[in-house]
Design a protein around this motif. Structure first.
Motif, short mmCIF file in Angstrom:
data_model
loop_
_atom_site.label_atom_id
_atom_site.label_comp_id
_atom_site.label_asym_id
_atom_site.label_seq_id
_atom_site.Cartn_x
_atom_site.Cartn_y
_atom_site.Cartn_z
N GLY A 231 -6.02 0.31 5.97
CA GLY A 231 -5.37 -0.93 5.56
C GLY A 231 -4.36 -0.73 4.46
O GLY A 231 -4.51 0.15 3.61
N ILE A 232 -3.33 -1.55 4.50
CA ILE A 232 -2.42 -1.72 3.36
C ILE A 232 -2.14 -3.22 3.32
O ILE A 232 -1.52 -3.78 4.23
N GLY A 233 -2.73 -3.87 2.36
CA GLY A 233 -2.69 -5.33 2.36
C GLY A 233 -3.54 -5.90 3.46
O GLY A 233 -3.18 -6.91 4.09
N ALA A 234 -4.69 -5.27 3.71
CA ALA A 234 -5.58 -5.71 4.80
C ALA A 234 -7.02 -5.88 4.30
O ALA A 234 -7.95 -5.90 5.10
N GLY A 235 -7.20 -5.96 2.99
CA GLY A 235 -8.53 -6.18 2.44
C GLY A 235 -9.35 -4.90 2.34
O GLY A 235 -8.88 -3.81 2.69
N GLN A 256 6.28 -5.74 -7.50
CA GLN A 256 5.41 -5.04 -6.54
C GLN A 256 4.82 -6.05 -5.56
O GLN A 256 4.58 -7.21 -5.91
N ALA A 257 4.53 -5.56 -4.36
CA ALA A 257 3.82 -6.39 -3.39
C ALA A 257 2.42 -6.70 -3.91
O ALA A 257 1.86 -5.93 -4.70
N LYS A 258 1.86 -7.80 -3.44
CA LYS A 258 0.54 -8.24 -3.91
C LYS A 258 -0.52 -7.17 -3.67
O LYS A 258 -1.47 -7.04 -4.44
N PHE A 259 -0.36 -6.41 -2.59
CA PHE A 259 -1.42 -5.46 -2.22
C PHE A 259 -1.38 -4.16 -3.02
O PHE A 259 -2.23 -3.29 -2.86
N VAL A 260 -0.38 -4.02 -3.89
CA VAL A 260 -0.25 -2.76 -4.65
C VAL A 260 -1.11 -2.81 -5.90
O VAL A 260 -1.11 -3.80 -6.62
N LYS A 261 -1.84 -1.72 -6.14
CA LYS A 261 -2.46 -1.52 -7.45
C LYS A 261 -1.78 -0.31 -8.08
O LYS A 261 -1.72 0.76 -7.46
#
Ligand code: KIV
Length: 293
Positions: A231-235, A256-261
């Motif tokens: 997943g990338i931005g898939a939980g 940054q995109a929301k899914f980035v840490k």
């Protein structure tokens, strides 16, 4: 790596991925990561990590850090070549980056993207492009964007002995058709994503990567396919996770995109180093006697 070192918890509702039995290693601590190790991770309920890499040193660092899968992503278009989208990167450019990463990585499985325009015309075109990525780029597998409509292409690649990672959900090469960077598979569209995953896995894809889909959709996919999911931005429910390394390490500036840490601030470290170097040069303190012949 032992299961004790794996990120936890796996979380209730994380698809069908079971809780890892204590002490189950997802992959061997040494030796090449193979597709079967990723499959074992799915079966054992362990997790693996994937990062993009486009050059020798990033590949070495991530390989030595124990990243199981290195992706020579067509995101090199945005993150190395300075393009606004992934579309302009060519197969020749992908081969160049792939060769650098494959040559440097000792342990990781190396996967390269089939770039836009290198596989859509026919299964034959996809096989020819993939053969070049394996033969000249020295990668171990290819990743291909697209849904169930590419099942025949996956079959042709698998028949040619080329492992294929499927990439569904948001597919950046279709950015213009999809109307921009948008979450895919919300509500009723969830079923379509699951059908894509099942068709591609049935066709022989060894893994299904999902980008920007709701967690429930990703979990439904993970439950529907026997192969590992990424997943990338898939939980949190997929077998593996992937990030673009410049996002993960904070090299890329801007939003940054929301899914980035972001795990480091490499941009600041580099800028500080460059400023310190320039200050020394201007002050005449570099090179010092120890740097001089
Ligand atoms: O090219 C890439 O970096 C990718 C990831 C976003 C999965 O496809």
């Amino acid at each position: 790596m032992t299961s004790a070192e794996l990120p936890a918890p796996y979380g209730a509702g994380a698809g069908t991925t079971p809780t890892p039995p204590a002490g189950t290693p997802p992959v061997p601590p040494t030796g090449r990561i193979r597709i079967r190790h990723l499959q074992q991770a799915k079966e054992n309920g362990t997790r693996f990590a994937m990062l993009t890499a486009y050059d020798q040193y990033a590949a070495q660092v991530f390989d030595e850090a124990g990243i199981e899968v290195l992706l020579v992503g067509d995101s090199a278009a945005n993150n190395v070549l300075g393009h606004a989208t992934t579309l302009p990167i060519t197969l020749d450019e992908m081969i160049l980056f792939s060769r650098a990463v494959s040559t440097a990585a000792r342990r990781a499985l190396v996967v390269a993207d089939l770039p836009f325009g290198s596989y859509e015309v026919s299964s034959q075109q996809a096989v020819e492009s993939s053969v070049r990525l394996l033969k000249e780029g020295l990668v171990h597998a290819v990743k291909m964007e697209g849904g169930a409509e590419y099942a025949d292409t996956v079959r042709a690649l698998v028949r040619a002995g080329i492992p294929v990672m499927a990439h569904i959900g948001f597919t950046p090469q279709s950015e213009h058709a999809l109307g921009g960077y948008r979450v895919q598979g919300r509500g009723d569209a969830s079923q379509r994503i699951v059908e894509d995953a099942v068709a591609l896995a049935d066709a022989g894809a060894f893994c299904v990567l999902m980008e920007m889909v709701p967690t429930e959709t990703a979990d439904a996919v993970d439950a529907a396919v026997r192969v590992p999911t990424i997943g990338i931005g898939a939980g949190p429910g997929t077998t593996g996770q992937v990030l673009v390394w410049q996002d993960m390490a904070g090299l890329r500036g801007g939003r940054q995109a929301k899914f980035v840490k972001q795990y480091a601030d490499v941009r600041t470290v580099l800028a500080d180093a460059a400023r310190a170097y320039a200050d020394d040069v201007r002050a005449g303190t570099f090179p010092g006697p120890e740097h001089t012949f």
